[in-house]
Scaffold this active site. Structure first.
Site, PDB file in Angstrom:
ATOM      1  N   ASP A  96       4.136  10.906   1.548  1.00  0.00           N
ATOM      2  CA  ASP A  96       3.185  11.712   2.037  1.00  0.00           C
ATOM      3  C   ASP A  96       3.571  12.649   2.894  1.00  0.00           C
ATOM      4  O   ASP A  96       3.336  13.935   2.878  1.00  0.00           O
ATOM      5  CB  ASP A  96       1.776  10.734   2.271  1.00  0.00           C
TER       6      ASP A  96
ATOM      7  N   HIS B 238      -2.729   5.646   1.488  1.00  0.00           N
ATOM      8  CA  HIS B 238      -1.821   6.229   0.747  1.00  0.00           C
ATOM      9  C   HIS B 238      -2.190   6.294  -1.008  1.00  0.00           C
ATOM     10  O   HIS B 238      -1.606   6.066  -1.620  1.00  0.00           O
ATOM     11  CB  HIS B 238      -0.449   5.319   0.648  1.00  0.00           C
TER      12      HIS B 238
END
Length: 334
Positions: free
Chosen positions: A159, A187
């Site tokens: 990310d 996530h």
């Protein structure tokens, strides 16, 4: 020197991750474990002229649980760091949560082996859904009496990598690695919260452009799944992200100071984490972590500096993330 283990080394993430780890000069032994093909992967990597000695392990007999466990034990014994990308990949239309039942069982079995063979190892979990698999790992380690919150990490670096890349494309930065952008929360989807307001150097992205950027960071995995037309998910970028985080952990453990990278950790067990726990209401949360010889040395509270736009994102994050965490804990305790 360091013994690193990749559990799930023959898969789409595991093979490129193992290749990158083989190039790390700090690794002296690279142990590869998977249910198929690992001796071949190890033989291939062993021809590369870098220090790490590579060995591959598979269950010796699927019908004999004791023999299969012995193979895993041999692979894991003496490990300093274990990276776990094992599991099935996402397919078109599949969310990370859809993967839960299969990957949760895989992670539970692997962590049980870790607890019994190398409880002091640093554990880096890539297997999705990370929001649930990390709490599963924590519960297994607690039940075995060997849980150390400083040594358990959920890898959310992809990310961060995406945020750096996408922001660089907007602002015209030729080297995305020069940007530092905190990406916090979890996530998956809306649990991923990029703090663009805290980017260093600062950037000016607002309005519809910020909305599109935020969505792309949150759902970048879907972009890859669609582009691969059902043939896979984000494997190469995830392998890079996994290696980037693993290398930072290894460097910190080896004595390098000042290393900071976001990771999904058990907040109450880490210095600085309790303050963030009170703000978020989440036991597990990804925030920038200062790494040191013992692992997660300090959690850095960037949540308190979120702007109004980011606070709205965080409200959705907390709700979704707490549900994911509870699901993992329930699975582990069943």
């Amino acid at each position: 020197m360091v013994k690193a283990v990749v559990a799930g080394a023959s898969g789409g993430i595991g093979q490129p991750l193992s290749l990158l780890l083989k190039t790390c000069p700090l690794i002296s032994e690279l142990s590869l474990y998977d249910v198929v093909n690992t001796p071949g992967v190890a033989a291939d990597l062993s021809h590369i002229s870098s220090p790490a000695v590579v060995k591959g392990y598979v269950p010796t007999d699927f019908k004999d649980a004791a023999q299969s466990a012995a193979s895993m034990k041999e692979a894991f014994t003496g490990a300093d760091i274990i990276i776990i990308p094992a599991g099935v990949p996402r397919k078109p239309g599949m969310t990370r949560d859809d993967l839960f039942k299969i990957n949760a069982g895989i992670v539970k079995g692997l962590i049980t082996a870790v607890a019994e063979t190398c409880p002091k190892a640093f554990i880096l979990i890539i297997s999705n859904p990370v929001n649930s698999t990390v709490p599963i790992a924590a519960e297994v380690l607690k039940a075995k009496g060997v849980f150390d919150p400083k040594r358990l990490f959920g890898v959310t670096t992809l990310d961060v990598v995406r945020a750096e890349t996408f922001v660089a494309g907007i602002v015209g930065e030729k080297n995305p690695g020069k940007l530092t952008i905190p990406v916090i929360g979890g996530h998956s989807g809306e649990t991923i919260v990029p703090l663009i307001s805290q980017a260093k150097p600062s950037v000016n992205i607002a309005g519809e452009e910020l909305d599109k950027l935020t969505y792309r960071i949150q759902f970048g995995g879907d972009e890859v799944v669609k582009a691969k037309d059902g043939a896979g998910s984000a494997t190469l970028s995830m392998a890079y992200a996994g290696y980037r985080f693993a290398e930072k952990v290894i460097k910190a453990v080896s004595g390098e100071s000042g290393i900071v990278e976001p990771s999904f950790v058990y907040l109450p067990g880490i210095e600085g984490g309790e303050e963030i726990h009170k703000l978020t209401g989440c036991d597990f949360f990804s925030v920038p972590i200062e790494l040191g010889p013992s692992g997660a040395q300090k959690a850095i509270n960037v949540v308190k500096s979120a702007n109004d736009y980011e606070k709205k994102l965080l409200e959705a994050c907390y709700k979704g993330l707490n549900g994911n965490i509870a699901k993992g804990v329930e699975f582990a305790r069943a």
